[in-house]
Write a protein that holds these residues in place. Structure first.
Motif, PDB file in Angstrom:
ATOM      1  N   LEU A  56      59.022  27.172  30.657  1.00 48.94           N
ATOM      2  CA  LEU A  56      56.849  27.330  31.339  1.00 48.94           C
ATOM      3  C   LEU A  56      56.579  28.495  29.319  1.00 48.94           C
ATOM      4  O   LEU A  56      55.392  27.908  28.309  1.00 48.94           O
ATOM      5  N   VAL A  57      58.082  29.096  28.743  1.00 51.92           N
ATOM      6  CA  VAL A  57      57.956  29.998  27.855  1.00 51.92           C
ATOM      7  C   VAL A  57      57.320  28.027  26.612  1.00 51.92           C
ATOM      8  O   VAL A  57      56.899  28.984  25.527  1.00 51.92           O
ATOM      9  N   ARG A  58      57.762  27.961  26.622  1.00 53.70           N
ATOM     10  CA  ARG A  58      57.607  26.264  25.340  1.00 53.70           C
ATOM     11  C   ARG A  58      56.393  26.066  25.367  1.00 53.70           C
ATOM     12  O   ARG A  58      55.641  25.952  24.803  1.00 53.70           O
ATOM     13  N   GLY A  59      56.051  25.483  26.792  1.00 54.19           N
ATOM     14  CA  GLY A  59      54.724  25.283  27.292  1.00 54.19           C
ATOM     15  C   GLY A  59      53.556  26.168  26.552  1.00 54.19           C
ATOM     16  O   GLY A  59      52.777  25.479  26.127  1.00 54.19           O
ATOM     17  N   LEU A  60      54.349  27.464  27.056  1.00 50.76           N
ATOM     18  CA  LEU A  60      53.078  28.324  26.165  1.00 50.76           C
ATOM     19  C   LEU A  60      52.888  27.836  24.848  1.00 50.76           C
ATOM     20  O   LEU A  60      51.829  28.314  24.155  1.00 50.76           O
ATOM     21  N   ASP A  61      54.073  28.130  24.118  1.00 45.83           N
ATOM     22  CA  ASP A  61      54.346  27.977  22.624  1.00 45.83           C
ATOM     23  C   ASP A  61      53.505  26.615  22.120  1.00 45.83           C
ATOM     24  O   ASP A  61      52.802  26.885  21.183  1.00 45.83           O
ATOM     25  N   ALA A  62      53.611  25.827  22.806  1.00 45.16           N
ATOM     26  CA  ALA A  62      53.221  24.620  21.922  1.00 45.16           C
ATOM     27  C   ALA A  62      51.668  24.674  22.687  1.00 45.16           C
ATOM     28  O   ALA A  62      50.994  24.301  21.671  1.00 45.16           O
ATOM     29  N   GLU A  63      51.009  25.154  23.557  1.00 44.74           N
ATOM     30  CA  GLU A  63      49.153  25.214  23.894  1.00 44.74           C
ATOM     31  C   GLU A  63      49.284  26.209  23.344  1.00 44.74           C
ATOM     32  O   GLU A  63      47.687  25.888  22.622  1.00 44.74           O
ATOM     33  N   ARG A  64      49.519  27.733  22.443  1.00 48.58           N
ATOM     34  CA  ARG A  64      48.681  28.164  21.589  1.00 48.58           C
ATOM     35  C   ARG A  64      48.859  27.631  20.085  1.00 48.58           C
ATOM     36  O   ARG A  64      47.953  27.437  18.859  1.00 48.58           O
ATOM     37  N   ALA A  65      49.858  26.656  20.026  1.00 47.94           N
ATOM     38  CA  ALA A  65      50.140  25.758  18.702  1.00 47.94           C
ATOM     39  C   ALA A  65      48.908  25.500  18.493  1.00 47.94           C
ATOM     40  O   ALA A  65      47.867  25.120  17.428  1.00 47.94           O
ATOM     41  N   ALA A  66      49.064  24.165  19.931  1.00 42.23           N
ATOM     42  CA  ALA A  66      47.514  22.966  19.558  1.00 42.23           C
ATOM     43  C   ALA A  66      45.952  23.966  19.853  1.00 42.23           C
ATOM     44  O   ALA A  66      44.950  23.460  19.359  1.00 42.23           O
ATOM     45  N   ARG A  67      46.375  24.925  20.332  1.00 47.39           N
ATOM     46  CA  ARG A  67      44.702  25.479  20.619  1.00 47.39           C
ATOM     47  C   ARG A  67      44.561  26.339  19.311  1.00 47.39           C
ATOM     48  O   ARG A  67      42.979  26.530  18.353  1.00 47.39           O
ATOM     49  N   ILE A  68      45.070  26.848  18.392  1.00 44.60           N
ATOM     50  CA  ILE A  68      45.574  27.441  17.075  1.00 44.60           C
ATOM     51  C   ILE A  68      44.912  26.488  16.336  1.00 44.60           C
ATOM     52  O   ILE A  68      43.732  26.067  15.755  1.00 44.60           O
ATOM     53  N   ARG A  69      44.890  24.940  16.605  1.00 42.42           N
ATOM     54  CA  ARG A  69      45.026  23.829  15.145  1.00 42.42           C
ATOM     55  C   ARG A  69      44.015  23.197  15.828  1.00 42.42           C
ATOM     56  O   ARG A  69      43.090  23.202  14.576  1.00 42.42           O
TER      57      ARG A  69
END
Lengths: 211, 395
Positions: free
Chosen positions: B201-214
């Motif tokens: 979940l944490v990893r997924g959130l990180d990935a999601e945040r990175a994608a959102r920033i991009r």
């Protein structure tokens, strides 16, 4: 006539420069990539290479490095749309003998090419500004005034370049010969390239970050 | 139905595990298919052996290891590989735990033999859960598409962990009477079961945040290009018949894009260099003469600096009337509080002694303004070489 090779990944720009330089200098060829450029320069052996800073595959820095291994005497004039200080300082420190932006007129560019071919340095007003800024804002930590400081005369010459004066106008204003002006500019270029201070590069990066 | 195994491996029709229809390794299902009966019967028999001391477990493992799976033409060969891998990892984990436990016991670091099997079972279950939760990234997108085996494996992993915990509690029941132990064991079990999901979940959130920033950055770039470059290109096409206007548009856009790319001061930021640059940009777009700006050093925009900028602006406006097509140079240097500005044009120049009245007027306004704020203004010009205005504001 001075011979040049144009290196730029932008084909429109290459043909534009070719047309502008036509009749003023002899364009031997052009290249669009780093590999092409290295092969082309080593084969055609031009007096001066007009070199774009940003290109895929390492850019102008890579071209200078690779050609430098085989033909260390090759002279480069960096020609770029970028006027970011880190680009300018990096390419000069890599060995380019001058830096002009792409908005320069054809006649001025041809003049710059001839000057580089004769072994002089070419500073655009903006480059002169960068150099003044860099040497002014650096604290003289290492005591090597030979390399780390500009003489009063060199500063004066650079300030005139930054103010938009041509070499011969500077010579007239300062009461010295054009050759002397060129000698001052070449000395500044040498300091830029040889100065061991890493602050120079850091200055370039910081300036962009802080501004 | 492990008891039947020795009898059924001998007949000519080969026995095959049926992993696709089985829950664990398809051993029971394979036997059922071989015998032609409902697999549920064999499974019930298997569970009964568990209750009767667990003899079925090693037999099942042996059967799983020795009986080949159904033919390789099945489309889940790759999944089969991961499956075996997963089970191997779980079994390996159990063996490692057992080895470690035995080693500790050998060394005398030991308190109770009753810990051994629960630990081994929990380790195998934990490894199963962990492995499964990490090894199925493609299943993350669509929960509904999770392969049944994956769910089964996780289920078995959970069952093993819970079973291990219960076994431990039942073995230790007599010696510990308070409620602390069961709670602690339950917590550990839940942690083991949920940790992989939490990590994911944490990893997924990180990935999601990175994608959102991009995507935000991309949207910002796109918006900027829309507002600036595309607008200007549209204007350039409309005004194609007016080269001066087109050149001015192009230069203004270039200046703006450069400032944006270099992340330099946004317009209006209160420094002297920034103010000079925006003054130059305004004059340039009003009078359609290119202005090259070079600044060295910078200073805060106080009252005197503002006066210097205003005087510079006057000088630029004045220069742009006479400069012709050649660019005007603006050079500003700030050092130790002393600010110097040079505005130079390459126009016809004039004799300052015999200046026409209107030029004198502008000149006076520049000079007067500088003097009011304690600065000086000097004008150098000779016919034929252009004009330079020198403005000095010393501290």
């Amino acid at each position: 006539m001075t011979s040049v090779v144009i290196v730029d990944d932008h084909s429109l720009f290459r043909s534009g420069v070719r047309a502008e330089l036509d009749g003023l200098v002899e364009v031997l060829g052009d290249a669009a990539t780093v590999d092409e450029a290295v092969a082309c320069i080593l084969e055609l052996e031009p007096d001066v290479v007009l070199l774009d800073v940003h290109m895929p595959g390492g850019g102008g820095l890579e071209v200078i490095r690779q050609v430098g291994e085989k033909r260390p005497a090759q002279r480069f004039l960096a020609l770029s749309v970028s006027d970011a200080p880190e680009d300018v300082i990096a390419i000069i420190r890599a060995g380019a003998r001058g830096y002009v932006t792409k908005t320069i007129s054809g006649a001025e560019l041809a003049d710059a090419v001839r000057r580089i071919a004769e072994g002089d340095a070419v500073f655009s007003p903006r480059l002169a500004g960068f150099v003044l800024d860099a040497f002014a804002s650096l604290e003289p930590v290492e005591v090597d005034p030979e390399l780390d400081q500009l003489t009063a005369r060199e500063r004066e010459v650079l300030r005139h370049i930054a103010r938009g004066y041509l070499y011969k106008e500077i010579a007239a204003r300062l009461g010295i010969s054009t050759k002397t002006v060129e000698a001052h500019v070449s000395a500044v270029l040498r300091k830029l390239q040889l100065s061991s201070r890493h602050e120079l590069s850091r200055w370039a990066v910081q300036r962009r970050l802080v501004d | 139905m492990s008891e039947q195994r020795p009898a059924t491996t001998s007949p000519p029709p080969p026995l095959r595990r049926a992993p696709a229809s089985g829950y664990i390794g398809g051993v029971c299902a394979g036997f059922a298919a071989r015998l032609g009966i409902d697999p549920i019967l064999i499974r019930i028999g298997f569970v009964l052996t568990l209750l009767a001391g667990g003899a079925g477990i090693p037999l099942y493992v042996i059967g799983w290891a020795l009986i080949p799976a159904e033919g390789p033409e099945r489309p889940v060969v790759s999944r089969l590989l991961t499956r075996r891998d997963t089970w191997l990892v779980a079994a390996g984990m159990a063996c490692l735990t057992l080895a470690a436990v035995l080693l500790l016991r050998q060394w005398g670091v030991w308190f109770s033999d009753r810990l051994t099997w629960p630990l081994v079972i929990v380790a195998a279950g934990g490894a199963l859960i962990w492995r499964q939760s990490q090894a199925a990234p493609e299943a993350r997108e669509d929960k509904a598409q999770l392969p049944r085996e994956a769910v089964n494996r996780v289920g078995i992993g959970v069952a093993l962990v819970v079973g291990g915990a219960l076994l431990f509690l039942s073995l230790n029941d007599s010696s510990v009477r308070d409620a602390v132990l069961p709670v602690a064991v339950a917590l550990i079990a839940v942690t083991i079961i949920l940790a992989p999901w939490w990590v994911r979940l944490v990893r997924g959130l990180d990935a999601e945040r990175a994608a959102r920033i991009r995507s935000q950055e991309r949207a910002e770039v796109a918006a900027h290009l829309h507002d600036s470059v595309l607008q200007t290109l549209a204007l350039v096409q409309k005004r194609a018949d007016d080269p001066r206007e087109v050149a001015a548009l192009a230069r203004r856009q270039e200046r703006e894009l450069r400032a944006w790319l270099n992340n330099t001061r946004p317009a209006g930021t209160a420094t002297l260099a920034g103010a000079l640059e925006s003054a130059a940009a305004e004059v340039e777009s009003d009078h359609h003469v290119p202005i090259e700006v070079v600044t060295v050093g910078d200073a805060p925009l106080d009252e005197r600096a503002t006066a210097l900028v205003a005087a510079t602006r006057e000088a630029l406006v004045n220069a742009s009337k006479f400069a012709g097509p050649e660019p005007i140079s603006l050079y500003a240097e700030v050092e130790d509080g002393r600010a110097e500005v040079f505005v130079r044009d390459r126009g016809p120049g004039f004799d300052p002694e015999a200046a026409p009245a209107d030029r004198r007027g502008v000149r006076d306004s520049i000079i007067a303004r500088m003097q009011r704020h304690g600065g000086t203004a000097t004008i150098h010009s000779t016919p034929g070489t252009g004009t330079e205005v020198e403005l000095v504001m010393s501290s």
